[in-house]
Scaffold this motif. Structure first.
Motif, short mmCIF file in Angstrom:
data_model
loop_
_atom_site.label_atom_id
_atom_site.label_comp_id
_atom_site.label_asym_id
_atom_site.label_seq_id
_atom_site.Cartn_x
_atom_site.Cartn_y
_atom_site.Cartn_z
N GLU A 2 0.82 -1.19 0.00
CA GLU A 2 0.00 0.00 0.00
C GLU A 2 0.86 1.26 0.00
O GLU A 2 0.51 2.26 -0.60
CB GLU A 2 -0.92 0.00 1.23
N LYS A 3 2.01 1.20 0.61
CA LYS A 3 2.92 2.34 0.65
C LYS A 3 3.47 2.62 -0.74
O LYS A 3 3.55 3.78 -1.16
CB LYS A 3 4.05 2.06 1.64
N SER A 4 3.84 1.61 -1.50
CA SER A 4 4.36 1.82 -2.85
C SER A 4 3.26 2.29 -3.79
O SER A 4 3.51 3.07 -4.71
CB SER A 4 5.01 0.54 -3.37
N THR A 5 2.03 1.85 -3.57
CA THR A 5 0.91 2.31 -4.38
C THR A 5 0.64 3.79 -4.12
O THR A 5 0.39 4.57 -5.05
CB THR A 5 -0.35 1.49 -4.08
N PHE A 6 0.70 4.20 -2.84
CA PHE A 6 0.51 5.60 -2.49
C PHE A 6 1.61 6.46 -3.11
O PHE A 6 1.34 7.54 -3.62
CB PHE A 6 0.50 5.76 -0.96
N LEU A 7 2.86 5.96 -3.05
CA LEU A 7 3.98 6.70 -3.63
C LEU A 7 3.81 6.84 -5.14
O LEU A 7 4.05 7.92 -5.70
CB LEU A 7 5.30 5.99 -3.30
N LEU A 8 3.41 5.80 -5.83
CA LEU A 8 3.16 5.85 -7.27
C LEU A 8 2.03 6.81 -7.59
O LEU A 8 2.14 7.63 -8.52
CB LEU A 8 2.84 4.44 -7.79
N PHE A 9 0.96 6.76 -6.81
CA PHE A 9 -0.16 7.68 -7.00
C PHE A 9 0.29 9.12 -6.80
O PHE A 9 -0.06 10.02 -7.58
CB PHE A 9 -1.30 7.32 -6.03
N PHE A 10 1.08 9.37 -5.76
CA PHE A 10 1.58 10.71 -5.47
C PHE A 10 2.47 11.22 -6.61
O PHE A 10 2.37 12.37 -7.02
CB PHE A 10 2.38 10.71 -4.15
N MET A 11 3.32 10.36 -7.15
CA MET A 11 4.22 10.75 -8.26
C MET A 11 3.41 11.09 -9.51
O MET A 11 3.74 12.04 -10.22
CB MET A 11 5.22 9.63 -8.57
N ILE A 12 2.35 10.33 -9.75
CA ILE A 12 1.55 10.58 -10.95
C ILE A 12 0.72 11.85 -10.76
O ILE A 12 0.66 12.70 -11.65
CB ILE A 12 0.64 9.38 -11.26
N VAL A 13 0.09 12.02 -9.63
CA VAL A 13 -0.81 13.14 -9.40
C VAL A 13 -0.04 14.45 -9.17
O VAL A 13 -0.44 15.49 -9.66
CB VAL A 13 -1.76 12.85 -8.22
N VAL A 14 1.06 14.41 -8.46
CA VAL A 14 1.78 15.63 -8.11
C VAL A 14 3.04 15.81 -8.96
O VAL A 14 3.27 16.88 -9.53
CB VAL A 14 2.14 15.64 -6.61
N GLY A 15 3.83 14.80 -9.05
CA GLY A 15 5.13 14.92 -9.71
C GLY A 15 5.04 15.17 -11.19
O GLY A 15 5.74 16.04 -11.75
N LEU A 16 4.21 14.44 -11.89
CA LEU A 16 4.09 14.57 -13.34
C LEU A 16 3.61 15.97 -13.74
O LEU A 16 4.22 16.59 -14.63
CB LEU A 16 3.18 13.47 -13.88
N PRO A 17 2.57 16.53 -13.16
CA PRO A 17 2.16 17.89 -13.53
C PRO A 17 3.24 18.95 -13.23
O PRO A 17 3.41 19.89 -13.98
CB PRO A 17 0.90 18.15 -12.70
N VAL A 18 3.94 18.77 -12.12
CA VAL A 18 5.01 19.73 -11.78
C VAL A 18 6.12 19.65 -12.83
O VAL A 18 6.59 20.69 -13.33
CB VAL A 18 5.56 19.45 -10.36
N ILE A 19 6.53 18.47 -13.17
CA ILE A 19 7.60 18.30 -14.16
C ILE A 19 7.15 18.85 -15.52
O ILE A 19 7.90 19.56 -16.19
CB ILE A 19 8.01 16.82 -14.26
N LEU A 20 5.93 18.55 -15.93
CA LEU A 20 5.42 19.05 -17.21
C LEU A 20 5.26 20.57 -17.18
O LEU A 20 5.52 21.25 -18.19
CB LEU A 20 4.10 18.37 -17.56
N GLY A 21 4.83 21.12 -16.06
CA GLY A 21 4.67 22.57 -15.95
C GLY A 21 6.01 23.29 -16.05
O GLY A 21 6.15 24.28 -16.79
N VAL A 22 7.01 22.79 -15.33
CA VAL A 22 8.35 23.40 -15.39
C VAL A 22 8.94 23.21 -16.78
O VAL A 22 9.52 24.14 -17.35
CB VAL A 22 9.26 22.79 -14.30
N GLY A 23 8.78 22.03 -17.34
CA GLY A 23 9.30 21.78 -18.69
C GLY A 23 8.63 22.65 -19.73
O GLY A 23 9.28 23.17 -20.64
N GLY A 24 7.31 22.83 -19.61
CA GLY A 24 6.58 23.69 -20.54
C GLY A 24 7.05 25.13 -20.44
O GLY A 24 7.20 25.82 -21.46
N ASP A 25 7.26 25.62 -19.22
CA ASP A 25 7.75 26.99 -19.03
C ASP A 25 9.15 27.15 -19.62
O ASP A 25 9.44 28.16 -20.27
CB ASP A 25 7.75 27.34 -17.55
N MET A 26 9.99 26.17 -19.40
CA MET A 26 11.34 26.23 -19.97
C MET A 26 11.28 26.24 -21.49
O MET A 26 12.01 26.99 -22.14
CB MET A 26 12.17 25.03 -19.48
N PHE A 27 10.39 25.46 -22.08
CA PHE A 27 10.25 25.43 -23.53
C PHE A 27 9.76 26.77 -24.06
O PHE A 27 10.24 27.27 -25.08
CB PHE A 27 9.29 24.30 -23.95
#
Length: 98
Positions: A2-27
Motif C-alpha cells: 500500500e505504501k508503494s501504491t501511495f507513492l506511485l499515485f503521489f508521483m503521478i498526481v503531483v510529480g508529473l504535472p510539476v515536471i510538465l509545468g516546469v518543462g513547458g515553461d522552460m520550452f
C-alpha cells in the motif's frame, strides 16, 4: 504494498504535472529566446543588405563617371595626342604643359 501504491499515485498526481509545468515553461522561454535571436539576425541582415546596396550604388556611379570620361573625352584626348606627335621636336620642348 500500500505504501508503494501511495507513492506511485503521489508521483503521478503531483510529480508529473510539476515536471510538465516546469518543462513547458522552460520550452516557452527557449522559444521566446529563439524568436528574439531570429529578429536580431533579421535586423542585422537587413542592415548589411542596405550597406551593400549603398556600396553597389557608389561603385555604379564611379563606373558611370569612368565610362563618361572614356567615351566623351576619348576623341578629344586622341586628337591632343596626335597633335603632340605632329609638333616638331624643338617646339614640343618649349610648349607649356596643360
Amino acid at each position: 504494498m500500500e505504501k508503494s501504491t501511495f507513492l506511485l499515485f503521489f508521483m503521478i498526481v503531483v510529480g508529473l504535472p510539476v515536471i510538465l509545468g516546469v518543462g513547458g515553461d522552460m520550452f516557452k522561454r527557449w522559444l521566446k529566446h529563439k524568436e528574439r535571436m531570429a529578429e536580431a539576425l533579421n535586423a542585422q541582415t537587413a542592415e548589411k543588405a542596405a550597406q551593400y546596396a549603398a556600396h553597389t550604388e557608389r561603385l555604379e556611379q564611379r563606373v558611370r563617371v569612368l565610362e563618361r570620361i572614356a567615351t566623351d573625352k576619348g576623341v578629344a584626348l586622341a586628337d591632343e595626342i596626335e597633335s603632340l606627335r605632329t609638333l616638331p621636336a624643338d617646339n614640343a620642348a618649349t610648349r607649356p604643359l596643360n
